[in-house]
Design an enzyme around this catalytic site. Structure first.
Site, PDB file in Angstrom:
ATOM      1  N   GLY A 280      51.918  35.298  41.703  1.00 24.12           N
ATOM      2  CA  GLY A 280      52.744  34.017  41.366  1.00 24.12           C
ATOM      3  C   GLY A 280      54.012  33.715  42.002  1.00 24.12           C
ATOM      4  O   GLY A 280      54.520  32.896  41.538  1.00 24.12           O
ATOM      5  N   GLU A 322      50.708  41.502  42.821  1.00 23.23           N
ATOM      6  CA  GLU A 322      49.585  40.940  43.532  1.00 23.23           C
ATOM      7  C   GLU A 322      49.737  39.662  44.147  1.00 23.23           C
ATOM      8  O   GLU A 322      49.268  38.720  43.734  1.00 23.23           O
ATOM      9  CB  GLU A 322      48.411  40.866  42.442  1.00 23.23           C
ATOM     10  CG  GLU A 322      47.930  42.048  41.654  1.00 23.23           C
ATOM     11  CD  GLU A 322      47.015  41.788  40.303  1.00 23.23           C
ATOM     12  OE1 GLU A 322      47.270  40.658  39.965  1.00 23.23           O
ATOM     13  OE2 GLU A 322      46.389  42.567  40.061  1.00 23.23           O
ATOM     14  N   PRO A 323      50.494  39.584  45.197  1.00 19.26           N
ATOM     15  CA  PRO A 323      50.856  38.225  45.799  1.00 19.26           C
ATOM     16  C   PRO A 323      49.674  37.523  46.485  1.00 19.26           C
ATOM     17  O   PRO A 323      49.259  38.429  47.171  1.00 19.26           O
ATOM     18  CB  PRO A 323      52.047  38.688  46.574  1.00 19.26           C
ATOM     19  CG  PRO A 323      51.761  39.956  46.872  1.00 19.26           C
ATOM     20  CD  PRO A 323      51.149  40.714  45.804  1.00 19.26           C
ATOM     21  N   GLY A 324      49.435  36.421  46.459  1.00 14.05           N
ATOM     22  CA  GLY A 324      48.380  35.837  47.432  1.00 14.05           C
ATOM     23  C   GLY A 324      49.184  34.705  48.092  1.00 14.05           C
ATOM     24  O   GLY A 324      49.085  34.834  49.380  1.00 14.05           O
ATOM     25  N   ARG A 325      49.399  33.772  47.450  1.00 11.19           N
ATOM     26  CA  ARG A 325      49.944  32.433  47.991  1.00 11.19           C
ATOM     27  C   ARG A 325      51.332  32.824  49.138  1.00 11.19           C
ATOM     28  O   ARG A 325      51.370  32.454  50.092  1.00 11.19           O
ATOM     29  CB  ARG A 325      50.640  31.417  47.106  1.00 11.19           C
ATOM     30  CG  ARG A 325      51.114  30.239  47.725  1.00 11.19           C
ATOM     31  CD  ARG A 325      51.786  29.494  46.411  1.00 11.19           C
ATOM     32  NE  ARG A 325      51.114  29.601  45.252  1.00 11.19           N
ATOM     33  CZ  ARG A 325      50.184  28.778  44.706  1.00 11.19           C
ATOM     34  NH1 ARG A 325      50.001  27.785  45.537  1.00 11.19           N
ATOM     35  NH2 ARG A 325      49.247  28.869  43.811  1.00 11.19           N
ATOM     36  N   ARG A 361      44.211  20.765  46.502  1.00 11.97           N
ATOM     37  CA  ARG A 361      45.203  20.971  45.582  1.00 11.97           C
ATOM     38  C   ARG A 361      45.898  19.785  45.010  1.00 11.97           C
ATOM     39  O   ARG A 361      46.583  19.652  44.115  1.00 11.97           O
ATOM     40  CB  ARG A 361      46.380  22.035  46.154  1.00 11.97           C
ATOM     41  CG  ARG A 361      45.468  23.258  46.554  1.00 11.97           C
ATOM     42  CD  ARG A 361      46.556  24.428  47.021  1.00 11.97           C
ATOM     43  NE  ARG A 361      47.393  24.677  46.193  1.00 11.97           N
ATOM     44  CZ  ARG A 361      48.726  24.377  46.497  1.00 11.97           C
ATOM     45  NH1 ARG A 361      49.127  23.620  47.135  1.00 11.97           N
ATOM     46  NH2 ARG A 361      49.487  24.723  45.161  1.00 11.97           N
ATOM     47  N   TYR A 365      46.511  19.461  41.248  1.00 11.57           N
ATOM     48  CA  TYR A 365      47.915  19.864  40.663  1.00 11.57           C
ATOM     49  C   TYR A 365      49.043  18.779  40.959  1.00 11.57           C
ATOM     50  O   TYR A 365      50.115  19.082  40.693  1.00 11.57           O
ATOM     51  CB  TYR A 365      48.500  21.133  41.156  1.00 11.57           C
ATOM     52  CG  TYR A 365      47.409  22.299  41.108  1.00 11.57           C
ATOM     53  CD1 TYR A 365      46.670  22.497  40.143  1.00 11.57           C
ATOM     54  CD2 TYR A 365      47.193  22.975  42.185  1.00 11.57           C
ATOM     55  CE1 TYR A 365      45.941  23.572  39.691  1.00 11.57           C
ATOM     56  CE2 TYR A 365      46.085  24.022  42.155  1.00 11.57           C
ATOM     57  CZ  TYR A 365      45.538  24.419  41.143  1.00 11.57           C
ATOM     58  OH  TYR A 365      44.645  25.554  41.161  1.00 11.57           O
ATOM     59  N   CYS A 392      34.708   9.783  49.124  1.00  8.08           N
ATOM     60  CA  CYS A 392      34.424   8.689  48.270  1.00  8.08           C
ATOM     61  C   CYS A 392      35.139   9.142  46.937  1.00  8.08           C
ATOM     62  O   CYS A 392      34.289   9.335  45.784  1.00  8.08           O
ATOM     63  CB  CYS A 392      32.963   8.696  48.313  1.00  8.08           C
ATOM     64  SG  CYS A 392      32.375   8.117  49.947  1.00  8.08           S
ATOM     65  N   TYR A 422      44.736  28.872  48.916  1.00  8.34           N
ATOM     66  CA  TYR A 422      43.991  27.997  48.028  1.00  8.34           C
ATOM     67  C   TYR A 422      43.417  26.697  48.653  1.00  8.34           C
ATOM     68  O   TYR A 422      43.630  25.542  47.985  1.00  8.34           O
ATOM     69  CB  TYR A 422      44.904  27.730  46.696  1.00  8.34           C
ATOM     70  CG  TYR A 422      45.273  29.104  46.265  1.00  8.34           C
ATOM     71  CD1 TYR A 422      44.374  29.812  45.477  1.00  8.34           C
ATOM     72  CD2 TYR A 422      46.570  29.556  46.178  1.00  8.34           C
ATOM     73  CE1 TYR A 422      44.598  30.828  44.946  1.00  8.34           C
ATOM     74  CE2 TYR A 422      47.027  30.745  45.741  1.00  8.34           C
ATOM     75  CZ  TYR A 422      45.799  31.448  44.947  1.00  8.34           C
ATOM     76  OH  TYR A 422      46.295  32.717  44.558  1.00  8.34           O
TER      77      TYR A 422
END
Ligand SMILES: Cc1ncc(COP(=O)(O)O)c(C=O)c1O
Length: 465
Positions: A280, A322-325, A361, A365, A392, A422
């Site tokens: 996060g 657990e970093p992703g971004r 995204r 968001y 469309c 993401y």
């Protein structure tokens, strides 16, 4: 004795030599600040308004691979992995594969000493079949299918994170008789609200992930797991949400989770050796936006954990993150070709050849990006434009309120930084446009990691009449 997840950096395997596909032009050595602050560190301005990333000019990438195309700066990914290991030397750092996964990404993470967090049999199989050690993998999921659980047991994942009461019995009966115990953790919702958008806040009780600390569900699940002879509870997990830019929620989470560890010790006589605080960690999508300072977070978390454990009379558990971004997001750049420019009312719409099928995204968001014209010098003063996709759907907007040159026109190339996380992992088949390719850039060379999805790929799945 619990086998630790990710004991240390794996030995570096020699890299495959790659041919230099694009002769590098000498970038002018400008500091990485201002408009380029959210770009990979290797980004360098070239003549004629072009940019090079990883030593490769973006215009040449677009010509060679077509558009839309995503590039990943390998050195940026690796540097980010190393920054995590430096900031959290005693912790297990697991890359959250949901942010973006392909075989190369799994290799980079393994070579830099990271484990993996996966949340489906698909992510798990891809990683393991490319050589990622299964014992360094943790499986998540609020609704794991029987297939997910079977794959996890068959491949021997390091940990399965239990996210609902019904999963306990399902998993316990699936563990082969006479086989090893399956190591598990419990995902706890610690009652902390944090994260950049309501849809990515997962630390409270009013969302689908985890078992509540507040109403006792987490503790109840722990008691049930401890009764299961085939399951070995090794720790607790929480993931507060995404795009968190302050250390404070993490420090609060440490205190609450250590409180629960102490309760488990008091009521069951069990000292759990691991604490997973999820990911996060917030990044900037546009220059000037706040970022979570990882180098500062590591020591602060360590100190808080030591203090809380000392106060509770507990040994300090092994920390897992657990970093992703924050590992892959800033290493990616998306390149689009402008197809149409339209002035409607007070707005200028710049429509490109990708959109919500490669980056949902903004629609999900309301995320905002800072696209940039590349490949020619801007001659007109900037205007505020809406960069729209080709789909469309009126909500198919890639960047609202983007500052672009007033003479932006069809044929121009737009580059969107911070496109590594993401985007493609959430890509869809909308309008059968086909998903873009992914190209790795490093040392002045470019190599294709994932090819463009073709009409043949789409047709081959369509098997009935
Ligand atoms: C359990 C868990 N861990 C880690 C992550 C990674 O989050 P981020 O990419 O924001 O670091 C997520 C994201 O949803 C998650 O659900």
């Amino acid at each position: 004795m619990v086998t630790p997840l990710v004991p240390g950096p794996a030995p570096r395997t020699p890299r495959t030599p790659r041919t230099r596909s694009v002769p590098p032009r000498t970038p002018s050595a400008l500091p990485r600040n201002g408009a380029l602050s959210v770009w990979p560190a290797s980004t360098a301005p070239l003549a004629d308004g072009d940019l090079a990333v990883g030593g490769v000019p973006l215009t040449e990438l677009a010509d060679r691979f077509g558009t839309p195309v995503y590039l990943l700066d390998e050195a940026e990914v690796r540097a980010r992995c190393r920054a995590y290991r430096d900031a959290f030397p005693d912790a297990a750092v697991l890359y959250a594969a949901k942010a973006f996964l392909c075989r190369a990404m799994a290799h980079w993470a393994a070579e830099e000493g990271l484990g993996l967090d996966v949340c489906s049999a698909g992510e798990l199989e891809l990683a393991v079949t490319t050589g990622f050690p299964p014992e360094h993998i943790v499986l998540h999921g609020n609704a794991k299918s029987p297939y997910d659980l079977q794959a996890a047991l068959r491949l021997g994942v390091g940990r399965i994170v239990i996210d609902s009461p019904s999963e306990i019995a399902r998993l316990a009966v699936a563990v082969p008789e006479g086989g090893d115990h399956q190591k598990v953790m419990v995902r706890v919702a610690p009652g902390i609200a944090a994260g950049g958008h309501a849809k990515v806040r997962t630390g409270t009780d009013d969302q689908k992930f985890g078992l509540s600390l507040t109403d006792g569900s987490a503790h109840h699940a722990i008691a049930r797991i401890l009764d299961q002879p085939h399951l070995e509870l090794v720790g607790l997990h929480c993931h507060l949400g995404s795009q968190i830019t302050s250390a404070k929620p993490y420090l609060a989470a440490v205190r609450r989770m250590v409180g629960l560890l102490a309760r488990v010790r008091d009521q069951h006589g069990v000292t759990l050796p691991e604490l997973d605080l999820g990911g996060g960690h917030g990044i900037a999508y546009r220059p000037g936006e706040p970022v979570l300072d990882i180098a500062a977070l590591g020591p602060r978390l360590r100190a808080e954990l030591a203090d809380s454990c000392a106060a509770a009379g507990l040994p300090v558990p092994r920390l897992i993150i657990e970093p992703g971004r924050a590992v892959v997001g800033p290493a990616g750049v998306a390149l689009y070709r402008v197809l149409a420019v339209k002035r409607t009312g007070h707005r200028t719409f710049v429509a490109v050849d990708g959109g919500m099928s490669d980056n949902p995204r903004p629609a999900l968001y309301g995320v905002r990006y800072a696209p940039r014209l590349v490949g020619r010098a801007a001659t007109a003063p900037p205007v505020t434009a809406t960069v729209a996709g080709r789909h469309c759907e009126a909500g198919d907007v890639l960047a609202g309120e983007a500052e672009l040159p007033g003479d932006i026109r069809p044929g121009d190339l737009l580059a969107v930084p911070v496109a590594g996380a993401y985007h493609l992992s959430m890509a869809s088949g909308y309008n059968l446009v086909g998903r873009p390719p992914v190209v790795a850039v490093a040392d002045g060379g470019a190599r294709l990691l994932i090819r463009r999805e073709s009409l043949d790929d789409i047709r081959s799945r369509d098997v009935g009449l």
